[in-house]
Design an enzyme around this catalytic site. Structure first.
Site, PDB file in Angstrom:
ATOM      1  N   ASP A  16       1.341 -16.092  25.317  1.00 35.36           N
ATOM      2  CA  ASP A  16       1.847 -14.774  24.917  1.00 35.36           C
ATOM      3  C   ASP A  16       3.293 -14.549  25.331  1.00 35.36           C
ATOM      4  OD1 ASP A  16      -0.929 -14.798  24.719  1.00 35.36           O
ATOM      5  OD2 ASP A  16      -1.111 -12.641  25.023  1.00 35.36           O
ATOM      6  N   ARG A  96      -0.265  -5.435  39.770  1.00 33.36           N
ATOM      7  CA  ARG A  96       0.676  -4.970  38.733  1.00 33.36           C
ATOM      8  C   ARG A  96       1.840  -4.153  39.253  1.00 33.36           C
ATOM      9  NH1 ARG A  96      -0.531  -9.075  35.789  1.00 33.36           N
ATOM     10  NH2 ARG A  96      -2.309  -8.841  34.394  1.00 33.36           N
ATOM     11  N   ASP A 125      -3.396  -2.865  31.891  1.00 31.95           N
ATOM     12  CA  ASP A 125      -2.207  -3.448  32.512  1.00 31.95           C
ATOM     13  C   ASP A 125      -0.903  -2.878  31.966  1.00 31.95           C
ATOM     14  OD1 ASP A 125      -3.514  -5.041  34.390  1.00 31.95           O
ATOM     15  OD2 ASP A 125      -3.895  -6.607  32.915  1.00 31.95           O
ATOM     16  N   SER A 177     -10.128 -14.275  28.531  1.00 26.95           N
ATOM     17  CA  SER A 177      -8.865 -13.780  29.055  1.00 26.95           C
ATOM     18  C   SER A 177      -9.005 -13.774  30.570  1.00 26.95           C
ATOM     19  CB  SER A 177      -8.603 -12.366  28.530  1.00 26.95           C
ATOM     20  OG  SER A 177      -7.572 -11.779  29.286  1.00 26.95           O
TER      21      SER A 177
HETATM   22  N1  ARG Z   1     -10.257  -5.156  33.667  1.00 29.17           N
HETATM   23  C1  ARG Z   1      -9.511  -5.530  34.823  1.00 29.17           C
HETATM   24  C2  ARG Z   1      -8.508  -4.480  35.158  1.00 29.17           C
HETATM   25  O1  ARG Z   1      -8.201  -3.680  34.341  1.00 29.17           O
HETATM   26  C3  ARG Z   1      -8.891  -6.882  34.682  1.00 29.17           C
HETATM   27  C4  ARG Z   1      -7.811  -7.004  33.678  1.00 29.17           C
HETATM   28  C5  ARG Z   1      -7.407  -8.416  33.611  1.00 29.17           C
HETATM   29  N2  ARG Z   1      -6.271  -8.641  32.818  1.00 29.17           N
HETATM   30  C6  ARG Z   1      -6.196  -9.647  31.968  1.00 29.17           C
HETATM   31  N3  ARG Z   1      -5.067  -9.861  31.422  1.00 29.17           N
HETATM   32  N4  ARG Z   1      -7.216 -10.384  31.664  1.00 29.17           N
HETATM   33  O2  ARG Z   1      -7.995  -4.454  36.245  1.00 29.17           O
END
Ligand code: ARG
Length: 398
Positions: A16, A96, A125, A177
């Site tokens: 990405d 993050r 995110d 993912s």
């Molecule tokens: N659902 C989790 C969160 O919002 C994990 C997100 C993971 N991100 C990813 N790019 N797979 O914190």
């Protein structure tokens, strides 16, 4: 729209963000600086330097943020007993704001007028990155390519990269993912989208299954100072090493797997599976220590606010006034959380065996079932209960 001259892209080197690097240059005609944070994702990051420069970045910063990640973010979450919706330990959410904060510092240093990230328009995110950007740099220009470009999925991105001479690994559909850092691995998508389907065993990275875990239970002692873990079995460790060690030990014993359907901030219910071995052990140990040193009402108040604390972290409000207040409160509650916890780890379980602290509020002479030598007058309890019962009695009194 204001023209973008220079953008700092949070770059992982994956498909990405590789496509984004090309796309930003092509679409905005701007200079692109890449920034890769080492938050313990366990990947070789030095080779990204070459890759980014070959793909047209004018510069790349690769920085080790692990120490700050553990000390400022993970330890803070442990001290707060922060667990989202009772299950998720927030491993992705905690990283993050740190990445975004450092990205802005680089943007300032580089005189960049924009920042970009690789998060999609459906997840948490993007919110976490951007709330941090705006909180710390109110006028920053934010570019989220996933919300702008016309690529529909991985196949489009692969084709776009190839067309531009950027080699990308594996053209096959990625099964999940994945987001990995020193705290956890998260898995979403693929077969996990069927919330009835069990996660395949070969998916897991950090942990053995409880069935395959060691048949020999292991005892460990974790020592805390002011709510932060500082030693294992009497041996002091720096934050990063301590967590890495606990991850390994926990993984061997099948500790820290969870599977939940969580409520994303954007309103979607989403299935997530996580492995968080080290911090799972720490949460159990930390609470056991708190149980002897923390005042009852302080604990209950803090517990009621842990839910809010977790929600703010999950939503991405790390840099907000309300979070700052909660954080200060948490720090204050941890001043006496110093001592040792003895645990047994066995097949997915973290079993508390004992706890001790110089600040313990637990007094055997008061708690005892034996002769307490007048330390507690049982007759006092009668009046205590009678007054508590007064209003209950009045409800059923003529
Ligand atoms: N659902 C989790 C969160 O919002 C994990 C997100 C993971 N991100 C990813 N790019 N797979 O914190």
């Amino acid at each position: 729209m204001r023209k973008v001259k220079k953008v700092v892209l949070a770059y992982s080197g994956g498909l990405d963000t590789s496509a984004m690097l090309l796309w930003l240059k092509e679409n905005y005609g701007c200079e692109v600086i890449c920034f890769t944070a080492d938050v313990g994702q366990g990947e070789e990051l030095e080779s990204l330097r070459d890759k980014a420069l070959r793909s047209g970045a004018s510069r790349i910063y690769v920085e080790d943020l692990r120490e700050e990640f553990v000390r400022e973010f993970i330890w803070t979450a442990v001290k707060a007993n922060a667990i989202y919706e009772g299950v998720y330990l927030l491993g992705t959410a905690l990283a993050r704001p740190l990445i975004a904060k450092r990205q802005l510092e680089i943007a300032r240093k580089e005189g960049a007028d924009a920042v970009a990230h690789g998060a999609t328009g459906k997840g948490n995110d993007q919110v976490r990155f951007e709330l941090t950007y705006y909180a710390l740099e109110p006028n920053i220009r934010v570019i989220a390519p996933w919300r702008e470009w016309n690529f529909k999925g991985r196949a489009d991105l692969i084709e776009y990269c190839k067309k531009n001479g950027v080699c990308v690994k594996a053209s096959v559909e990625k099964p999940y993912s994945i987001d990995r850092n020193l705290m956890h691995v998260s898995f979403e998508g693929g077969i996990l989208e069927d919330v009835w389907a069990e996660p395949p065993e070969d998916m897991f990275i950090l942990t053995k299954s409880p069935e395959k875990a060691s048949d020999t239970p292991q005892e460990i002692v974790i020592s805390f100072e002011k709510g932060e873990p500082v030693a294992i079995d009497g041996e002091g460790y720096g934050a990063v090493d301590l967590l890495a060690k606990l991850n390994f030990i926990g993984g061997e014993h099948g500790i820290g797997r969870v599977d939940l359907v969580e409520n994303r901030f954007v309103g979607i219910k989403s299935r997530g599976v996580y492995e968080t071995p080290g911090v799972t052990i720490l949460h159990v140990a930390h609470r056991a220590l708190e149980s002897i040193v923390m005042d009852r009402e302080v604990m209950h108040l803090r517990d009621s606010l842990s839910v809010k604390f977790s929600e703010l972290v999950y939503y991405g409000f790390w840099f907000s006034p309300e979070f700052e207040i909660l954080r200060q409160m948490v720090e204050q509650t941890q001043q006496t959380v110093t001592g040792d916890v003895r645990l047994r780890l066995y097949k997915g379980n973290v079993i508390v065996l004992g706890r001790r602290s110089p600040y313990s509020l637990y007094k055997e002479r008061i708690a005892t079932f034996e002769d307490d030598k007048g330390a507690y007058n049982q007759a006092d309890a009668e009046g205590f209960i009678k007054l508590q019962a007064l209003r209950l009695r009045l409800r059923n009194t003529e």
